[in-house]
Design a protein around this motif. Structure first.
Motif, mmCIF file in Angstrom:
data_model
loop_
_atom_site.group_PDB
_atom_site.id
_atom_site.type_symbol
_atom_site.label_atom_id
_atom_site.label_comp_id
_atom_site.label_asym_id
_atom_site.label_seq_id
_atom_site.Cartn_x
_atom_site.Cartn_y
_atom_site.Cartn_z
ATOM 1 N N LYS A 180 0.775 -1.145 -0.073
ATOM 2 C CA LYS A 180 -0.072 0.095 0.001
ATOM 3 C C LYS A 180 0.840 1.395 0.032
ATOM 4 C CE LYS A 180 -3.971 1.915 2.343
ATOM 5 N NZ LYS A 180 -4.771 1.943 1.182
ATOM 6 N N GLN A 213 2.398 9.564 -2.317
ATOM 7 C CA GLN A 213 3.356 8.522 -2.777
ATOM 8 C C GLN A 213 2.940 7.977 -4.080
ATOM 9 O OE1 GLN A 213 3.774 5.701 0.236
ATOM 10 N NE2 GLN A 213 5.330 6.761 1.619
ATOM 11 N N GLU A 269 9.883 11.104 0.762
ATOM 12 C CA GLU A 269 9.087 10.199 -0.013
ATOM 13 C C GLU A 269 9.537 9.450 -1.273
ATOM 14 O OE1 GLU A 269 6.320 9.571 1.429
ATOM 15 O OE2 GLU A 269 4.942 11.198 1.760
ATOM 16 N N THR A 298 0.878 5.747 -0.035
ATOM 17 C CA THR A 298 -0.028 6.942 0.414
ATOM 18 C C THR A 298 -0.504 7.647 -0.866
ATOM 19 O OG1 THR A 298 1.735 8.379 0.799
ATOM 20 C CG2 THR A 298 1.220 7.080 2.777
ATOM 21 N N GLU A 299 -1.486 8.234 -0.732
ATOM 22 C CA GLU A 299 -2.106 9.010 -1.890
ATOM 23 C C GLU A 299 -0.982 9.994 -2.476
ATOM 24 O OE1 GLU A 299 -5.495 12.462 -3.039
ATOM 25 O OE2 GLU A 299 -5.535 11.237 -1.268
#
Length: 233
Positions: free
Chosen positions: A2, A7, A46, A4-5
């Protein structure tokens, strides 16, 4: 894995930038060109997280990053959920003489090669025939400035043709990235492949082959549009 938005957005942009430039993408470029509304240090953090997770890699001592197979795969999986955008363009190709099967496939293969700037291979199952177009286009890509890369690609193409019967895609579009390919010595290349059915009843496979750094969004949309139009012809 998963993401993050934020990333996902950074990874999407890095893939697109690398596809367009063939140069590793740096945090400085992202900072100058895009508004992430975060500090340069956060962008670097990031990018490092995406590297640690296996979506990006850092070639040599470059400050920039390039997508890994996993990075391309994440990008492609998101693309597969989008609608086709090339229906009109492909529809024009189908207005040509479809009664002459061989001439039609040759013309269609050439159109796709020119549109994608990749090597395009059409296979007619009933006749066990291949059409290949696009050498002039694909050889313009910077990867082929390296002689060994060209040799690996020609060997890959040979293996692909020899194993086409075992590589028959299912009814949907199939994208094989790097080591996902089912033929040997293909870690540097991508195949986008799909079955097609002609109105006359013949069945075949259309495939786009090239370096992993290819225009996935355009190429996938073209093949999807072609399949959709032929299935409803």
């Amino acid at each position: 894995m998963k993401l993050t938005e934020r990333q996902e957005k950074i990874l999407d942009i890095i893939v697109r930038e690398y596809v367009n430039s063939a140069q590793p993408v740096s945090s400085k470029l992202l900072e100058k060109k895009y508004d992430f509304d975060i500090s340069p240090a956060t962008i670097r953090i990031e990018m490092q997280k995406l590297t640690d997770k296996g979506f990006l890699s850092q070639p040599h001592t470059s400050a920039g990053r390039v997508p890994t197979d996993n990075g391309y795969r994440f990008f492609v999986n998101n693309l597969m959920e989008q609608k086709n955008r090339n229906v009109d363009e492909v529809g024009d190709w189908l207005k040509e003489d479809i009664e002459d099967t061989f001439k039609f496939i040759q013309s269609l293969t050439k159109h796709i090669a020119e549109a994608t700037r990749a090597l395009t291979l059409s296979y007619l199952e009933d006749e066990n025939l291949f059409w290949t177009e696009g050498w002039e286009e694909v050889l313009k890509e910077p990867e082929f400035e390296e002689r060994d890369f060209l040799l690996r690609f020609t060997n890959f193409l040979k293996n692909f043709e020899e194993n086409i019967e075992e590589l028959k895609p299912d009814s949907d579009i199939n994208v094989y990235i790097g080591k996902e390919n089912l033929v040997p010595k293909a870690k540097d290349f991508t195949v986008i492949s799909s079955r097609y059915h002609l109105p006359s009843g013949e069945k075949g496979i259309i495939s786009i082959l090239g370096p992993k750094r290819m225009e996935y969004d355009k190429n996938i949309s073209l093949i999807n549009s072609l399949k959709e139009l032929l299935d409803n012809f």
